[in-house]
Design a protein around this motif. Structure first.
Motif, PDB file in Angstrom:
ATOM      1  N   ASP A 186     -32.407  -2.678  28.667  1.00 51.31           N
ATOM      2  CA  ASP A 186     -33.310  -1.841  28.728  1.00 51.31           C
ATOM      3  C   ASP A 186     -34.690  -2.022  29.625  1.00 51.31           C
ATOM      4  OD1 ASP A 186     -35.119   0.447  28.129  1.00 51.31           O
ATOM      5  OD2 ASP A 186     -35.096   0.408  25.942  1.00 51.31           O
ATOM      6  N   LYS A 187     -35.188  -1.233  30.399  1.00 49.28           N
ATOM      7  CA  LYS A 187     -36.174  -1.649  31.430  1.00 49.28           C
ATOM      8  C   LYS A 187     -37.535  -1.389  30.447  1.00 49.28           C
ATOM      9  CE  LYS A 187     -34.340  -1.259  35.945  1.00 49.28           C
ATOM     10  NZ  LYS A 187     -34.325  -0.692  37.132  1.00 49.28           N
ATOM     11  N   ALA A 188     -37.488  -0.442  29.526  1.00 47.31           N
ATOM     12  CA  ALA A 188     -38.819   0.098  28.689  1.00 47.31           C
ATOM     13  C   ALA A 188     -38.806  -1.343  27.573  1.00 47.31           C
ATOM     14  CB  ALA A 188     -38.522   1.415  27.965  1.00 47.31           C
ATOM     15  N   ALA A 189     -38.065  -2.021  27.049  1.00 43.21           N
ATOM     16  CA  ALA A 189     -38.077  -2.898  26.008  1.00 43.21           C
ATOM     17  C   ALA A 189     -38.883  -4.219  26.392  1.00 43.21           C
ATOM     18  CB  ALA A 189     -36.620  -3.380  25.432  1.00 43.21           C
ATOM     19  N   THR A 190     -39.501  -4.702  25.931  1.00 37.51           N
ATOM     20  CA  THR A 190     -40.479  -5.801  26.301  1.00 37.51           C
ATOM     21  C   THR A 190     -39.668  -7.218  26.379  1.00 37.51           C
ATOM     22  OG1 THR A 190     -41.193  -6.517  23.966  1.00 37.51           O
ATOM     23  CG2 THR A 190     -42.618  -4.961  25.322  1.00 37.51           C
ATOM     24  N   ALA A 191     -39.921  -8.198  26.913  1.00 36.18           N
ATOM     25  CA  ALA A 191     -39.490  -9.482  26.982  1.00 36.18           C
ATOM     26  C   ALA A 191     -39.227 -10.001  25.604  1.00 36.18           C
ATOM     27  CB  ALA A 191     -40.071 -10.420  27.940  1.00 36.18           C
ATOM     28  N   THR A 192     -40.425  -9.886  24.914  1.00 37.79           N
ATOM     29  CA  THR A 192     -40.349 -10.541  23.646  1.00 37.79           C
ATOM     30  C   THR A 192     -39.469  -9.868  22.588  1.00 37.79           C
ATOM     31  OG1 THR A 192     -42.497 -10.884  23.690  1.00 37.79           O
ATOM     32  CG2 THR A 192     -41.966 -10.617  21.326  1.00 37.79           C
ATOM     33  N   ALA A 193     -39.312  -8.556  22.744  1.00 37.75           N
ATOM     34  CA  ALA A 193     -37.985  -7.854  21.875  1.00 37.75           C
ATOM     35  C   ALA A 193     -36.801  -8.145  22.300  1.00 37.75           C
ATOM     36  CB  ALA A 193     -38.453  -6.284  22.095  1.00 37.75           C
TER      37      ALA A 193
ATOM     38  N   ARG B 111     -31.468 -20.814  25.305  1.00 38.27           N
ATOM     39  CA  ARG B 111     -32.223 -20.788  26.227  1.00 38.27           C
ATOM     40  C   ARG B 111     -32.008 -20.339  27.597  1.00 38.27           C
ATOM     41  NH1 ARG B 111     -33.358 -26.079  24.216  1.00 38.27           N
ATOM     42  NH2 ARG B 111     -32.354 -27.052  26.263  1.00 38.27           N
ATOM     43  N   LEU B 112     -30.552 -20.587  28.015  1.00 40.62           N
ATOM     44  CA  LEU B 112     -30.298 -19.772  29.369  1.00 40.62           C
ATOM     45  C   LEU B 112     -29.879 -18.518  29.134  1.00 40.62           C
ATOM     46  CD1 LEU B 112     -27.272 -22.501  30.057  1.00 40.62           C
ATOM     47  CD2 LEU B 112     -29.519 -22.249  31.466  1.00 40.62           C
ATOM     48  N   ILE B 113     -29.539 -17.967  28.196  1.00 42.65           N
ATOM     49  CA  ILE B 113     -29.079 -16.384  28.175  1.00 42.65           C
ATOM     50  C   ILE B 113     -30.519 -15.712  27.941  1.00 42.65           C
ATOM     51  CG2 ILE B 113     -28.336 -14.536  26.608  1.00 42.65           C
ATOM     52  CD1 ILE B 113     -25.975 -16.582  26.114  1.00 42.65           C
ATOM     53  N   ILE B 114     -31.514 -16.357  27.212  1.00 41.45           N
ATOM     54  CA  ILE B 114     -32.900 -15.602  26.997  1.00 41.45           C
ATOM     55  C   ILE B 114     -33.746 -15.455  28.342  1.00 41.45           C
ATOM     56  CG2 ILE B 114     -35.313 -15.878  26.152  1.00 41.45           C
ATOM     57  CD1 ILE B 114     -34.095 -16.927  23.426  1.00 41.45           C
ATOM     58  N   ARG B 115     -33.514 -16.543  28.991  1.00 37.20           N
ATOM     59  CA  ARG B 115     -34.132 -16.646  30.622  1.00 37.20           C
ATOM     60  C   ARG B 115     -33.654 -15.677  31.208  1.00 37.20           C
ATOM     61  NH1 ARG B 115     -34.650 -22.525  30.422  1.00 37.20           N
ATOM     62  NH2 ARG B 115     -33.018 -22.565  31.786  1.00 37.20           N
ATOM     63  N   LEU B 116     -32.007 -15.459  31.566  1.00 39.10           N
ATOM     64  CA  LEU B 116     -31.418 -14.472  32.076  1.00 39.10           C
ATOM     65  C   LEU B 116     -31.922 -13.132  31.878  1.00 39.10           C
ATOM     66  CD1 LEU B 116     -29.229 -13.707  34.175  1.00 39.10           C
ATOM     67  CD2 LEU B 116     -27.525 -13.932  32.331  1.00 39.10           C
ATOM     68  N   VAL B 117     -32.120 -12.786  30.486  1.00 40.81           N
ATOM     69  CA  VAL B 117     -32.203 -11.392  30.118  1.00 40.81           C
ATOM     70  C   VAL B 117     -33.750 -11.012  30.293  1.00 40.81           C
ATOM     71  CG1 VAL B 117     -32.297  -9.920  27.947  1.00 40.81           C
ATOM     72  CG2 VAL B 117     -30.072 -11.586  28.425  1.00 40.81           C
ATOM     73  N   THR B 118     -34.578 -12.050  29.790  1.00 46.52           N
ATOM     74  CA  THR B 118     -35.921 -11.570  30.077  1.00 46.52           C
ATOM     75  C   THR B 118     -36.581 -11.770  31.486  1.00 46.52           C
ATOM     76  OG1 THR B 118     -36.564 -13.829  29.349  1.00 46.52           O
ATOM     77  CG2 THR B 118     -36.519 -12.219  27.713  1.00 46.52           C
TER      78      THR B 118
ATOM     79  N   GLU C 220     -36.363 -11.664  20.873  1.00 40.89           N
ATOM     80  CA  GLU C 220     -36.198 -11.685  19.296  1.00 40.89           C
ATOM     81  C   GLU C 220     -34.616 -11.118  19.169  1.00 40.89           C
ATOM     82  OE1 GLU C 220     -39.422  -9.284  17.813  1.00 40.89           O
ATOM     83  OE2 GLU C 220     -40.836 -10.677  17.884  1.00 40.89           O
ATOM     84  N   LEU C 221     -34.159 -10.184  19.732  1.00 41.95           N
ATOM     85  CA  LEU C 221     -33.024  -9.879  19.486  1.00 41.95           C
ATOM     86  C   LEU C 221     -32.041 -10.769  19.757  1.00 41.95           C
ATOM     87  CD1 LEU C 221     -30.595  -7.657  18.972  1.00 41.95           C
ATOM     88  CD2 LEU C 221     -30.994  -6.756  21.303  1.00 41.95           C
ATOM     89  N   LEU C 222     -32.020 -11.735  20.737  1.00 45.93           N
ATOM     90  CA  LEU C 222     -31.087 -12.761  21.155  1.00 45.93           C
ATOM     91  C   LEU C 222     -31.256 -13.870  20.211  1.00 45.93           C
ATOM     92  CD1 LEU C 222     -31.666 -12.630  25.033  1.00 45.93           C
ATOM     93  CD2 LEU C 222     -29.492 -12.118  23.659  1.00 45.93           C
TER      94      LEU C 222
END
Length: 271
Positions: free
Chosen positions: A143-150, A169-176, A153-155
């Protein structure tokens, strides 16, 4: 990547391997710092253009990188980035892609040193399967409207305490920090990078029922002999295959499932 960029990345990989072979180097810390440099170069388009400008001398570009990064990241990271910008690049984006790859490789090296690389490979594969089967989760993560922080936190709520810290760490970097990639292609790239740490190929194996440990070992040995390289098995269970086994290695599919044989019989009858 084209010729010049490919050569520059190859030199960067060698430098990273030389660094992380040293037991005193913290590969996880190095990964985090390289990820920060990736974010900086992705954000500052004019900076990466200057650092890849073929009209500028390699030493001048290295000195600029050292001035910008010195005191912000460790000496190992500064040396790696300085070495990269001394090289010639076909296009400025290739530099960012390469720094990002080195960041991910450094994290995978940390997992390898801890004896957890197999776990990370399996977790990346399983996470990809979870995402592909959950439209709601994929939508939340892309979701492009969701913040990287959100999204982070979900991940963390999904992976924290359940997956290796490197996987998280790898997945969070990829998603954010998707940088224009789809989530699926990013996960596939990470899986290939993980396999490359051991010079292994990845086989996606689909069966109707779980394989026993003995069957896994036998299949791994057969595939290693067939392809001439050590093989990592990503195992998936799908009752729809009815029986037998389907193996995909790269673009090649070896299909021995009952469903496939029934389909082939039907096609012959129809013909």
């Amino acid at each position: 990547m084209n010729g010049a960029s490919r050569e520059a990345l190859a030199a960067g990989r060698e430098s990273l391997d030389a660094l992380t072979d040293n037991t005193s180097v913290d590969a996880a810390k190095l990964a985090g710092e390289l990820a920060s440099v990736t974010a900086l170069l992705h954000r500052e388009v004019s900076l990466r253009r200057v650092l890849t400008d073929p009209a500028q001398g390699g030493e001048a570009k290295a000195e600029l990188a050292q001035r910008l990064l010195g005191g912000q990241v460790g000496g190992e990271t500064v040396d790696l980035v300085s070495g990269l910008v001394r090289s010639r690049w076909s296009q400025s984006r290739d530099l960012v892609d390469s720094v990002e790859e080195l960041a991910n490789t450094a994290d995978l090296t940390a997992a390898q040193k801890a004896g957890a690389l197999d776990d990370v490979e399996d977790e990346l594969f399983r996470f990809g399967r979870i995402v592909s089967s959950s439209t709601e989760l994929r939508s939340a993560l892309t979701d492009k409207a969701a913040t990287a922080t959100a999204k982070s936190e979900l991940l963390r709520s999904l992976l924290g305490g359940k997956a290796n810290a490197v996987t998280e760490r790898l997945i969070i970097r990829l998603v954010t920090q998707p940088r224009g990639r789809s989530l699926e292609s990013g996960l596939e790239s990470l899986s290939k990078l993980a396999a490359a740490r051991r010079d292994r190929m990845v086989a996606v194996v689909t069966t109707a029922v779980p394989l026993t440990d003995q069957q896994k070992q036998r299949l791994g040995a057969v595939l290693a002999k067939l392809y001439g390289r050590q093989m990592h098995l990503n195992l998936d269970v799908d009752p729809a295959v009815l029986g037998g086994i389907s193996v995909q290695v790269g673009d090649e599919v070896i299909n021995g499932t009952i469903a496939e044989r029934l389909g082939e019989a039907s096609r012959r009858l129809a013909g």
